[in-house]
Design an enzyme around this catalytic site. Structure first.
Site, PDB file in Angstrom:
ATOM      1  N   LEU A  83       0.837  -1.200   0.000  1.00  8.76           N
ATOM      2  CA  LEU A  83       0.000   0.000   0.000  1.00  8.76           C
ATOM      3  C   LEU A  83       0.864   1.240   0.000  1.00  8.76           C
ATOM      4  CD1 LEU A  83      -2.461  -1.162   2.784  1.00  8.76           C
ATOM      5  CD2 LEU A  83      -3.047  -0.855   0.383  1.00  8.76           C
ATOM      6  N   GLU A 113     -10.174   0.447   7.775  1.00  4.18           N
ATOM      7  CA  GLU A 113      -9.762  -0.739   8.543  1.00  4.18           C
ATOM      8  C   GLU A 113      -8.540  -0.438   9.391  1.00  4.18           C
ATOM      9  OE1 GLU A 113      -8.820  -3.480   5.382  1.00  4.18           O
ATOM     10  OE2 GLU A 113     -10.812  -3.285   4.481  1.00  4.18           O
ATOM     11  N   LYS A 115      -4.786  -1.004  10.528  1.00  6.74           N
ATOM     12  CA  LYS A 115      -3.649  -1.580   9.813  1.00  6.74           C
ATOM     13  C   LYS A 115      -2.825  -2.396  10.789  1.00  6.74           C
ATOM     14  CE  LYS A 115       0.159  -0.564   6.709  1.00  6.74           C
ATOM     15  NZ  LYS A 115       1.171  -1.296   7.478  1.00  6.74           N
ATOM     16  N   ASP A 117       0.001  -4.796  12.335  1.00  5.67           N
ATOM     17  CA  ASP A 117       1.438  -4.830  12.159  1.00  5.67           C
ATOM     18  C   ASP A 117       1.890  -6.281  12.306  1.00  5.67           C
ATOM     19  OD1 ASP A 117       3.827  -3.747  11.656  1.00  5.67           O
ATOM     20  OD2 ASP A 117       4.144  -2.916  13.661  1.00  5.67           O
ATOM     21  N   ARG A 136       3.869 -13.057   1.430  1.00  3.28           N
ATOM     22  CA  ARG A 136       3.821 -12.165   0.293  1.00  3.28           C
ATOM     23  C   ARG A 136       5.100 -12.251  -0.547  1.00  3.28           C
ATOM     24  NH1 ARG A 136       2.235  -6.170   1.342  1.00  3.28           N
ATOM     25  NH2 ARG A 136       4.235  -6.067   2.390  1.00  3.28           N
ATOM     26  N   GLU A 173      -3.703 -10.643   7.455  1.00  4.29           N
ATOM     27  CA  GLU A 173      -2.492 -10.442   8.245  1.00  4.29           C
ATOM     28  C   GLU A 173      -2.428 -11.462   9.371  1.00  4.29           C
ATOM     29  OE1 GLU A 173      -0.986  -7.849   6.906  1.00  4.29           O
ATOM     30  OE2 GLU A 173       0.581  -7.197   8.298  1.00  4.29           O
ATOM     31  N   TYR A 223      -6.354 -11.906  10.763  1.00  7.29           N
ATOM     32  CA  TYR A 223      -7.518 -11.148  10.309  1.00  7.29           C
ATOM     33  C   TYR A 223      -7.518 -11.131   8.788  1.00  7.29           C
ATOM     34  CZ  TYR A 223      -9.341  -9.028  14.605  1.00  7.29           C
ATOM     35  OH  TYR A 223      -9.937  -8.807  15.805  1.00  7.29           O
ATOM     36  N   LYS A 314      -0.682   6.256   8.151  1.00  6.57           N
ATOM     37  CA  LYS A 314       0.145   5.807   9.279  1.00  6.57           C
ATOM     38  C   LYS A 314      -0.021   6.717  10.498  1.00  6.57           C
ATOM     39  CE  LYS A 314       2.951   2.504   7.467  1.00  6.57           C
ATOM     40  NZ  LYS A 314       4.386   2.579   7.595  1.00  6.57           N
ATOM     41  N   CYS A 408      25.722   2.593  45.545  1.00  8.17           N
ATOM     42  CA  CYS A 408      24.621   3.490  45.234  1.00  8.17           C
ATOM     43  C   CYS A 408      25.184   4.874  44.903  1.00  8.17           C
ATOM     44  CB  CYS A 408      23.668   3.590  46.422  1.00  8.17           C
ATOM     45  SG  CYS A 408      22.449   4.914  46.251  1.00  8.17           S
ATOM     46  N   CYS A 411      23.976   7.422  47.914  1.00  7.39           N
ATOM     47  CA  CYS A 411      24.432   7.354  49.305  1.00  7.39           C
ATOM     48  C   CYS A 411      25.702   6.536  49.483  1.00  7.39           C
ATOM     49  CB  CYS A 411      23.323   6.807  50.198  1.00  7.39           C
ATOM     50  SG  CYS A 411      23.026   5.048  49.956  1.00  7.39           S
ATOM     51  N   CYS A 426      19.665  -0.721  46.435  1.00  2.11           N
ATOM     52  CA  CYS A 426      20.585   0.006  47.301  1.00  2.11           C
ATOM     53  C   CYS A 426      20.301  -0.483  48.703  1.00  2.11           C
ATOM     54  CB  CYS A 426      20.306   1.507  47.195  1.00  2.11           C
ATOM     55  SG  CYS A 426      20.896   2.441  48.618  1.00  2.11           S
ATOM     56  N   CYS A 432      19.565   6.306  52.863  1.00  2.00           N
ATOM     57  CA  CYS A 432      19.818   6.787  51.487  1.00  2.00           C
ATOM     58  C   CYS A 432      18.847   7.931  51.177  1.00  2.00           C
ATOM     59  CB  CYS A 432      19.626   5.655  50.490  1.00  2.00           C
ATOM     60  SG  CYS A 432      19.763   6.217  48.762  1.00  2.00           S
TER      61      CYS A 432
HETATM   62  C1  9MJ Z   1      -3.361  -4.520   7.226  1.00  2.00           C
HETATM   63  N1  9MJ Z   1      -2.042  -4.646   7.258  1.00  2.00           N
HETATM   64  O1  9MJ Z   1      -4.024  -4.551   8.233  1.00  2.00           O
HETATM   65  C2  9MJ Z   1      -4.221  -4.317   3.805  1.00  2.00           C
HETATM   66  N2  9MJ Z   1      -3.965  -4.352   5.928  1.00  2.00           N
HETATM   67  O2  9MJ Z   1      -4.855  -4.284   1.491  1.00  2.00           O
HETATM   68  C3  9MJ Z   1      -5.288  -4.095   5.657  1.00  2.00           C
HETATM   69  N3  9MJ Z   1      -3.318  -4.483   4.753  1.00  2.00           N
HETATM   70  C4  9MJ Z   1      -3.919  -4.402   2.409  1.00  2.00           C
HETATM   71  N4  9MJ Z   1      -5.424  -4.068   4.340  1.00  2.00           N
HETATM   72  C5  9MJ Z   1      -4.249  -4.427   0.293  1.00  2.00           C
HETATM   73  N5  9MJ Z   1      -6.253  -3.906   6.591  1.00  2.00           N
HETATM   74  C6  9MJ Z   1      -2.919  -4.618   0.489  1.00  2.00           C
HETATM   75  C7  9MJ Z   1      -2.704  -4.608   1.844  1.00  2.00           C
END
Ligand code: 9MJ
Length: 621
Positions: A83, A113, A115, A117, A136, A173, A223, A314, A408, A411, A426, A432
């Site tokens: 993305l 949605e 994002k 990690d 991927r 993810e 998810y 982000k 320490c 003291c 300590c 102290c």
């Molecule tokens: C994440 N990382 O939660 C996409 N993503 O859609 C969500 N990544 C995504 N969508 C297309 N909620 C490419 C990546």
């Protein structure tokens, strides 16, 4: 001389490639995500301004890493894209405007949605059965991690319901929930000590374990957020309805996904999720917006590596790099010696961070943090900033491993560690000054004696000047002592202080001026003691404010004489004795004298009081 654009582009490509390879192929993080993003953006801008510098194998033209050879390769029939990023409201508005202009539509609906990690994967179902799962990789070829994906309980092996296409690829993810990450690390600490740096690395690392049993030890989640190849069957015409369908077929879809209208709707969603971020069960690094209708998506199409109909917005980076200038020890109320890194100040998510906790000596050893190191610091929500990791490649020559000092720093007492304990302490106890200050602050705190107005800086000076040695001394303070204390401490320049205490300062720059200032030097506890005793003529208003504060404080101290036994016991700050134990003791014995003279083993008779607490009580009294 600054580098030429060609040299700069070359340097950026090398840095991005190094970090990218480490991240995608070895699950290792060389630089924080934010810095990686910044480098990519700089390179993109450079290639835009100097098209002759753009080369086919530039990291700006690629997605993710390349497949590593340990797993079988999987070619994605429909490429797995990444993305584009937005970092500001304007970039989100531009994104919406571009779509609006191209589709000639004013009202646009988006699926918004969280994002996650984690690690993007593709799950392939044939006739409703899970047949293959892949990472991927570089977007067109990934790794076959089917065996490890079968260990993830929430990924359906068979689809539920009916009506699915004969071939269905579901994308989403894989991530590790925060609680599972903590639980895994707690176990690891007990066993081999190999703790994982963060939930993302944990998820990525376990999916790429060759032994699925290793993978199964780490509890992963998933998810779904999209689809890949679809054959012999249809999906609903919008992304949001597709997500609902995936949910019906048995896939987990985040409850936070929502349809919103226009850039105002997107930005409101961004702020809402941003506020809820710290309370979520998993890490997110932003939100994703996707044009909801598929016909519109098809019209928009793609640019080299990302769809034009979707964007990741982000959150401000919670991690930054900086250097460690010193590692110092902070002594807490119970003497616990916590190492703290003094950092070259750096802005993290909008706040300047110059100190970060290193938690304890074990943590330093594990991270091997040294003075001079470049480190990644993280600040999340209200928690104290912490050092996450050291960037080994940037360590200067001649550094040495850090060691807990033997004494320490406050003291001079020995710093000791009891058998089986993680913390060093300590051994000076209340001799102290650091422990004494903390003990007094705890005593005065709201849930203890509730002495309002006695803040840390006043306690500090009262202890340094030798006026307060124990909590009992608080009850001997006079109104005049407090008045002078306030006036001296609230003056923020030598001139202001001199004016307040009626001292005439000689002309600035003269030797007499220096001598006079030195007398006032705030770093020396002595001058404060002197100033406290000085007869003075004060500015009237300052004096009025200070007088009110002193009167109120004297009243608060007086009022605290009339407290409950339960609060008093808690206020004393006895090790292992919190509010609940204090309440128990107070109900059981009802009298301080009795508690003070009780042989310690008898404390164990009180419900919920064990040997350790009983011994602490015995030791204290
Ligand atoms: C994440 N990382 O939660 C996409 N993503 O859609 C969500 N990544 C995504 N969508 C297309 N909620 C490419 C990546």
């Amino acid at each position: 001389m600054s580098p030429s654009p060609a040299e700069r582009a070359e340097a950026l490509r090398r840095q991005i490639d190094e970090a990218g390879t480490a991240y995608h192929e070895r699950d290792e993080q060389l630089i924080p995500d934010a810095e990686y993003d910044r480098l990519v953006r700089e390179l993109e801008a450079l290639e835009r301004d100097h098209p002759e510098l753009a080369v086919a194998d530039s990291p700006t033209q690629r997605v993710g890493g390349k497949a590593s050879s340990r797993f079988a390769e999987v070619r994605h029939a429909v490429p797995m894209l990444s993305l584009g990023n937005a970092f500001s409201d304007e970039e989100v508005q531009d994104f919406v405007r571009r779509i609006s202009e191209r589709l000639r539509r004013d009202a646009l609906y988006f699926s918004a949605e969280p994002k996650l990690d984690g690690l993007a994967i593709s799950l392939r179902y044939e006739n409703g059965r899970f047949v293959q799962g892949a990472t991927r990789g570089d977007g067109s070829t990934g790794e076959d991690v089917s065996a490890n994906l079968r260990q993830i309980a929430v990924i359906p092996q068979e689809l539920q319901g009916a009506g699915w296409p004969d071939v269905l690829e579901v994308r989403g993810e894989v991530y590790m929930a925060r609680a599972d990450f903590e639980a895994y690390n707690a176990q690891a600490r007990l066993h081999d000590g190999k703790v994982l740096a963060n939930p993302r690395n944990a998820a990525a690392g376990s999916l790429r374990q060759l032994d699925p049993k290793m993978s199964a030890r780490r509890k992963l989640s998933f998810y779904a957020y999209g689809t890949g190849q679809v054959e012999d069957g249809d999906l609903p015409p919008t992304h949001s309805a597709t997500l609902a369908q995936l949910r019906a077929w048995g896939f987990p879809v985040s409850e936070l996904c929502q349809v919103v209208e226009g850039s105002a709707g997107l930005l409101a969603y961004y702020r809402d999720i941003g506020e809820r971020r710290d309370g979520l069960a998993f890490d997110i690094d932003g939100v994703v917006y996707k044009l909801d209708d598929r016909a519109g998506q098809e019209t928009m199409g793609f640019v080299s590596r990302a769809p034009r109909w979707a964007i990741a917005h982000k959150f401000p980076a919670q991690e930054q790099t900086t250097t460690v200038e010193a590692i110092e020890i902070q002594i807490g109320r119970t003497g616990a010696a916590t190492p703290v890194a003094r950092l070259n100040p750096v802005a993290v998510a909008g706040v300047i961070v110059s100190n970060a906790t290193l938690h304890n000596a074990d943590q330093i050893q594990r991270l091997d943090v040294r003075v001079g190191d470049t480190v990644i610091v993280r600040r999340a929500g209200d928690v104290i900033p912490e050092v996450v990791s050291v960037i080994a490649e940037r360590r200067p020559a001649g550094t040495t491993p850090w060691q807990m000092p033997a004494q320490c720093p406050v003291c001079g007492s020995e710093i000791v560690r009891e058998e089986g304990e993680a913390v060093w302490r300590c051994s000076g106890e209340l001799s102290c000054p650091a422990q004494r200050k903390e003990a007094i602050a705890h005593f005065a705190s709201r849930r203890a004696m509730d002495i309002d107005g006695l803040g840390g800086k006043y306690i500090e000076t009262l202890v340094d000047a030798g006026i307060v040695r124990s909590v009992a001394d608080l009850y001997r303070l006079t109104r005049d002592q407090l008045l002078h204390l306030k006036l001296v401490l609230d003056a923020d320049t030598p001139e202001a202080l001199a004016a307040q205490i009626g001292l005439h300062l000689p002309p600035e720059g003269s030797g007499d001026y220096l001598r006079a200032i030195l007398q006032l030097d705030g770093s020396d506890a002595g001058w404060r003691a002197k100033a406290l005793a000085m007869p003075t003529a004060f500015a009237w208003n300052t004096r009025k404010i200070a007088t009110r504060w002193a009167d109120n404080l004297i009243a608060a101290i007086d009022a605290s004489r009339d407290t409950t036994l339960e609060r008093l016991l808690f206020a004393l700050g006895i090790e292992n004795v919190g509010e609940n134990t204090s309440k128990g003791l107070s109900t059981w014995f009802g009298d301080l004298e009795l508690i003070r003279h009780l042989p310690w083993p008898l404390f164990k008779r009180v419900p919920d009081i064990g040997g350790e607490v009983a011994r602490s009580l015995g030791h204290f009294f």
